[in-house]
Design an enzyme around this catalytic site. Structure first.
Site, PDB file in Angstrom:
ATOM      1  N   ASP A 142      43.783  32.727  43.792  1.00 16.00           N
ATOM      2  CA  ASP A 142      44.381  33.868  44.500  1.00 16.00           C
ATOM      3  C   ASP A 142      43.308  34.842  45.017  1.00 16.00           C
ATOM      4  OD1 ASP A 142      45.733  36.472  44.956  1.00 16.00           O
ATOM      5  OD2 ASP A 142      47.480  35.420  44.161  1.00 16.00           O
ATOM      6  N   CYS A 156      51.632  35.473  39.876  1.00 19.73           N
ATOM      7  CA  CYS A 156      50.928  34.267  40.335  1.00 19.73           C
ATOM      8  C   CYS A 156      51.886  33.365  41.125  1.00 19.73           C
ATOM      9  CB  CYS A 156      50.363  33.498  39.137  1.00 19.73           C
ATOM     10  SG  CYS A 156      49.399  32.048  39.614  1.00 19.73           S
ATOM     11  N   ARG A 182      43.382  37.812  45.634  1.00 23.80           N
ATOM     12  CA  ARG A 182      43.452  39.179  45.111  1.00 23.80           C
ATOM     13  C   ARG A 182      42.810  39.329  43.733  1.00 23.80           C
ATOM     14  NH1 ARG A 182      49.784  39.312  45.792  1.00 23.80           N
ATOM     15  NH2 ARG A 182      49.358  37.239  44.909  1.00 23.80           N
ATOM     16  N   CYS A 199      42.383  31.921  38.782  1.00 23.43           N
ATOM     17  CA  CYS A 199      43.267  31.472  39.856  1.00 23.43           C
ATOM     18  C   CYS A 199      42.544  31.635  41.200  1.00 23.43           C
ATOM     19  CB  CYS A 199      44.562  32.288  39.862  1.00 23.43           C
ATOM     20  SG  CYS A 199      45.752  31.700  41.124  1.00 23.43           S
ATOM     21  N   HIS A 225      46.994  35.771  36.223  1.00 26.73           N
ATOM     22  CA  HIS A 225      47.427  37.077  36.716  1.00 26.73           C
ATOM     23  C   HIS A 225      48.938  37.114  36.906  1.00 26.73           C
ATOM     24  CE1 HIS A 225      48.077  35.798  41.018  1.00 26.73           C
ATOM     25  NE2 HIS A 225      47.316  34.816  40.598  1.00 26.73           N
TER      26      HIS A 225
HETATM   27 CO    CO Z   1      47.702  32.808  40.962  1.00 22.68          CO
END
Ligand code: CO
Length: 210
Positions: free
Chosen positions: A44, A101, A46, A42, A98
């Protein structure tokens, strides 16, 4: 100081640290790459691919998009996949989603998000395909976690549906496909699903003449 200037300064410090450890570090790195892994994760911020598995530069070929999707018309993903499998000859592909998400969460809602609608539609399809299992998994939080896991599984299956993977499985018995989920709350990766050249895939997706 503007924040992007800090990034450039950080880079100088990082590069110097690498040179302090090994003065040929970049000379050697620049020569070639031979990563064993393709990471599909992803976007993302993080879930930084290299960092969460302690991988050094050169160890991981990376593709990231919103909600770690493997979409069979995505020329970007397919180009990365073909290069990783046929040229780099990676032994493993990791699809890493994750919990928490935002993409998966947004797919469960009904807001019009412009072009994102089309991307998230793929996750809505995963939801529809597994609706009974998702609803049976518990409260809203548990349902979201279940959808995150099932989305990862479906993306691994999507990899297995490509001729790129089927050909590599047939002639070279690699790569192994791993579906992993990352916990934002504890930083731990967990295996969700796995496939290799001996795995059965639904007959309708099998190419007999590759
Ligand atoms: Co995500």
């Amino acid at each position: 100081m503007e924040s992007h200037i800090k990034l450039l300064l950080n880079n100088k410090i990082w590069a110097q640290e690498k040179l302090d450890e090994d003065q040929d570090y970049f000379v050697n790195m620049a020569r070639e790459q031979s990563p064993e892994y393709l990471w599909i994760g992803c976007s993302d911020s993080r879930v930084p691919a290299n960092e969460v598995i302690g991988a050094e530069p050169g160890e991981l070929f990376v593709h990231r998009n919103i909600a770690n999707l493997v979409v069979h018309t995505d020329i970007n993903l397919l180009s990365v996949l073909q290069y990783a499998v046929e040229q780099l000859k990676v032994k493993n592909i990791i699809v890493c989603g994750h919990y928490g998400c935002g993409g998966v969460k947004a797919a469960l809602e009904n807001h019009h998000l412009g072009i994102l609608n089309k991307w998230l539609r793929n996750i809505k399809d995963v939801y529809r395909l597994h609706i009974e299992e998702i609803l049976a998994s518990g409260d809203e939080t548990m349902q979201l976690r279940k959808l995150v896991e099932l989305n990862i599984k479906e993306q691994v299956l999507n990899l297995a549906k490509t001729s790129i993977i089927q050909r590599a499985w047939k002639y070279e018995q690699r790569p192994t496909l791993h579906g992993w989920v990352y916990g934002l709350e504890d930083g731990i990766l967990k295996e969700v699903f796995k496939m290799d050249y001996e795995s059965e895939i639904d007959a309708i997706y099998r190419y007999s003449d590759i």
